[in-house]
Design a protein around this motif. Structure first.
Motif, PDB file in Angstrom:
ATOM      1  N   LEU A   1       0.849  -1.191   0.000  1.00 19.05           N
ATOM      2  CA  LEU A   1       0.000   0.000   0.000  1.00 19.05           C
ATOM      3  C   LEU A   1       0.881   1.236   0.000  1.00 19.05           C
ATOM      4  O   LEU A   1       1.831   1.316   0.788  1.00 19.05           O
ATOM      5  N   ILE A   2       0.581   2.212  -0.862  1.00 21.87           N
ATOM      6  CA  ILE A   2       1.309   3.482  -0.828  1.00 21.87           C
ATOM      7  C   ILE A   2       0.349   4.668  -0.699  1.00 21.87           C
ATOM      8  O   ILE A   2       0.787   5.808  -0.686  1.00 21.87           O
ATOM      9  N   ALA A   3      -0.941   4.391  -0.619  1.00 17.32           N
ATOM     10  CA  ALA A   3      -1.947   5.442  -0.494  1.00 17.32           C
ATOM     11  C   ALA A   3      -2.957   5.034   0.578  1.00 17.32           C
ATOM     12  O   ALA A   3      -3.020   3.879   0.980  1.00 17.32           O
ATOM     13  N   SER A   4      -3.752   5.990   1.009  1.00 15.39           N
ATOM     14  CA  SER A   4      -4.755   5.697   2.032  1.00 15.39           C
ATOM     15  C   SER A   4      -5.978   5.001   1.444  1.00 15.39           C
ATOM     16  O   SER A   4      -6.815   4.493   2.189  1.00 15.39           O
ATOM     17  N   GLU A   5      -6.060   4.970   0.117  1.00 10.17           N
ATOM     18  CA  GLU A   5      -7.180   4.324  -0.563  1.00 10.17           C
ATOM     19  C   GLU A   5      -6.658   3.524  -1.755  1.00 10.17           C
ATOM     20  O   GLU A   5      -5.753   3.963  -2.452  1.00 10.17           O
ATOM     21  N   VAL A   6      -7.229   2.352  -1.963  1.00 14.54           N
ATOM     22  CA  VAL A   6      -6.871   1.495  -3.103  1.00 14.54           C
ATOM     23  C   VAL A   6      -8.120   1.308  -3.951  1.00 14.54           C
ATOM     24  O   VAL A   6      -9.205   1.114  -3.415  1.00 14.54           O
ATOM     25  N   THR A   7      -7.957   1.404  -5.262  1.00 16.53           N
ATOM     26  CA  THR A   7      -9.070   1.071  -6.149  1.00 16.53           C
ATOM     27  C   THR A   7      -8.688  -0.169  -6.947  1.00 16.53           C
ATOM     28  O   THR A   7      -7.526  -0.351  -7.320  1.00 16.53           O
ATOM     29  N   VAL A   8      -9.679  -1.011  -7.177  1.00 13.99           N
ATOM     30  CA  VAL A   8      -9.479  -2.236  -7.944  1.00 13.99           C
ATOM     31  C   VAL A   8     -10.642  -2.368  -8.922  1.00 13.99           C
ATOM     32  O   VAL A   8     -11.794  -2.257  -8.529  1.00 13.99           O
ATOM     33  N   GLU A   9     -10.307  -2.567 -10.179  1.00 14.02           N
ATOM     34  CA  GLU A   9     -11.298  -2.915 -11.197  1.00 14.02           C
ATOM     35  C   GLU A   9     -10.932  -4.305 -11.679  1.00 14.02           C
ATOM     36  O   GLU A   9      -9.787  -4.537 -12.086  1.00 14.02           O
ATOM     37  N   ASN A  10     -11.898  -5.233 -11.621  1.00 16.58           N
ATOM     38  CA  ASN A  10     -11.592  -6.616 -11.968  1.00 16.58           C
ATOM     39  C   ASN A  10     -12.721  -7.244 -12.770  1.00 16.58           C
ATOM     40  O   ASN A  10     -13.887  -6.970 -12.541  1.00 16.58           O
ATOM     41  N   SER A  11     -12.330  -8.119 -13.708  1.00 11.60           N
ATOM     42  CA  SER A  11     -13.287  -8.777 -14.601  1.00 11.60           C
ATOM     43  C   SER A  11     -13.876 -10.051 -14.008  1.00 11.60           C
ATOM     44  O   SER A  11     -14.941 -10.491 -14.423  1.00 11.60           O
ATOM     45  N   HIS A  12     -13.169 -10.658 -13.062  1.00 12.14           N
ATOM     46  CA  HIS A  12     -13.592 -11.910 -12.433  1.00 12.14           C
ATOM     47  C   HIS A  12     -13.302 -11.810 -10.939  1.00 12.14           C
ATOM     48  O   HIS A  12     -12.617 -10.887 -10.493  1.00 12.14           O
ATOM     49  N   HIS A  13     -13.782 -12.778 -10.169  1.00 10.93           N
ATOM     50  CA  HIS A  13     -13.570 -12.754  -8.723  1.00 10.93           C
ATOM     51  C   HIS A  13     -12.077 -12.733  -8.370  1.00 10.93           C
ATOM     52  O   HIS A  13     -11.273 -13.432  -8.988  1.00 10.93           O
ATOM     53  N   LEU A  14     -11.755 -11.923  -7.358  1.00 11.36           N
ATOM     54  CA  LEU A  14     -10.406 -11.848  -6.798  1.00 11.36           C
ATOM     55  C   LEU A  14     -10.508 -11.881  -5.280  1.00 11.36           C
ATOM     56  O   LEU A  14     -11.503 -11.427  -4.704  1.00 11.36           O
ATOM     57  N   PHE A  15      -9.458 -12.386  -4.647  1.00 12.85           N
ATOM     58  CA  PHE A  15      -9.360 -12.352  -3.193  1.00 12.85           C
ATOM     59  C   PHE A  15      -8.364 -11.263  -2.828  1.00 12.85           C
ATOM     60  O   PHE A  15      -7.205 -11.310  -3.248  1.00 12.85           O
ATOM     61  N   TRP A  16      -8.797 -10.250  -2.087  1.00  9.68           N
ATOM     62  CA  TRP A  16      -7.934  -9.176  -1.585  1.00  9.68           C
ATOM     63  C   TRP A  16      -7.466  -9.575  -0.194  1.00  9.68           C
ATOM     64  O   TRP A  16      -8.277  -9.987   0.643  1.00  9.68           O
ATOM     65  N   CYS A  17      -6.169  -9.467   0.073  1.00 12.89           N
ATOM     66  CA  CYS A  17      -5.672  -9.811   1.400  1.00 12.89           C
ATOM     67  C   CYS A  17      -4.613  -8.818   1.864  1.00 12.89           C
ATOM     68  O   CYS A  17      -3.899  -8.219   1.050  1.00 12.89           O
ATOM     69  N   THR A  18      -4.551  -8.635   3.177  1.00  7.91           N
ATOM     70  CA  THR A  18      -3.502  -7.836   3.798  1.00  7.91           C
ATOM     71  C   THR A  18      -2.971  -8.590   4.998  1.00  7.91           C
ATOM     72  O   THR A  18      -3.688  -9.362   5.638  1.00  7.91           O
ATOM     73  N   ILE A  19      -1.706  -8.368   5.296  1.00  7.65           N
ATOM     74  CA  ILE A  19      -1.113  -8.950   6.495  1.00  7.65           C
ATOM     75  C   ILE A  19      -1.379  -7.995   7.646  1.00  7.65           C
ATOM     76  O   ILE A  19      -1.240  -6.778   7.506  1.00  7.65           O
ATOM     77  N   LEU A  20      -1.803  -8.539   8.774  1.00 10.15           N
ATOM     78  CA  LEU A  20      -2.063  -7.700   9.947  1.00 10.15           C
ATOM     79  C   LEU A  20      -0.754  -7.151  10.502  1.00 10.15           C
ATOM     80  O   LEU A  20       0.289  -7.790  10.413  1.00 10.15           O
ATOM     81  N   SER A  21      -0.813  -5.961  11.051  1.00 14.23           N
ATOM     82  CA  SER A  21       0.391  -5.228  11.462  1.00 14.23           C
ATOM     83  C   SER A  21       1.304  -6.019  12.381  1.00 14.23           C
ATOM     84  O   SER A  21       2.508  -6.076  12.167  1.00 14.23           O
ATOM     85  N   HIS A  22       0.778  -6.650  13.408  1.00 15.78           N
ATOM     86  CA  HIS A  22       1.641  -7.365  14.350  1.00 15.78           C
ATOM     87  C   HIS A  22       2.320  -8.569  13.670  1.00 15.78           C
ATOM     88  O   HIS A  22       3.422  -8.918  14.012  1.00 15.78           O
ATOM     89  N   ALA A  23       1.680  -9.157  12.671  1.00 13.13           N
ATOM     90  CA  ALA A  23       2.294 -10.275  11.943  1.00 13.13           C
ATOM     91  C   ALA A  23       3.419  -9.772  11.039  1.00 13.13           C
ATOM     92  O   ALA A  23       4.440 -10.430  10.885  1.00 13.13           O
ATOM     93  N   ALA A  24       3.255  -8.591  10.449  1.00 14.54           N
ATOM     94  CA  ALA A  24       4.278  -8.031   9.564  1.00 14.54           C
ATOM     95  C   ALA A  24       5.547  -7.695  10.336  1.00 14.54           C
ATOM     96  O   ALA A  24       6.648  -7.782   9.806  1.00 14.54           O
ATOM     97  N   ASP A  25       5.398  -7.320  11.608  1.00 16.26           N
ATOM     98  CA  ASP A  25       6.572  -7.025  12.441  1.00 16.26           C
ATOM     99  C   ASP A  25       7.463  -8.231  12.620  1.00 16.26           C
ATOM    100  O   ASP A  25       8.666  -8.103  12.869  1.00 16.26           O
TER     101      ASP A  25
END
Length: 89
Positions: A63-87
């Motif tokens: 992530l480099i912005a406070s908002e992400v936009t995604v345009e997709n033609s088929h189903h996608l899974f969006w995922c993020t790592i939780l902060s304490h796990a990234a540490d």
């Protein structure tokens, strides 16, 4: 630990909660290739790219912005790592 949700085909606005989500994120196709993916707000934005197993899969973006936009033609899974796990990485 990871958090995620399913994106149906279409346009999406994602506002990550940086109080518990790290900057590490990904977009993973579900069952079939997603033949048109365009994003904003990521370190490595996509512009009409195809995401598919055996090809490009966006599993280590940032992530480099406070908002992400995604345009997709088929189903996608969006995922993020939780902060304490990234540490721990």
């Amino acid at each position: 630990y990871t958090m995620g949700f399913l994106l149906s085909p279409g346009s999406h606005r994602i506002i990550p909660d940086r109080s518990y989500e790290s900057k590490i994120c990904g977009l993973i196709p579900i069952s079939t290739p997603c033949t048109a993916v365009t994003t904003t707000g990521l370190k490595w934005n996509l512009s009409g790219h195809t995401l598919e197993f055996g090809g490009l899969i966006s599993t280590s973006n940032e992530l480099i912005a406070s908002e992400v936009t995604v345009e997709n033609s088929h189903h996608l899974f969006w995922c993020t790592i939780l902060s304490h796990a990234a540490d721990e990485l």
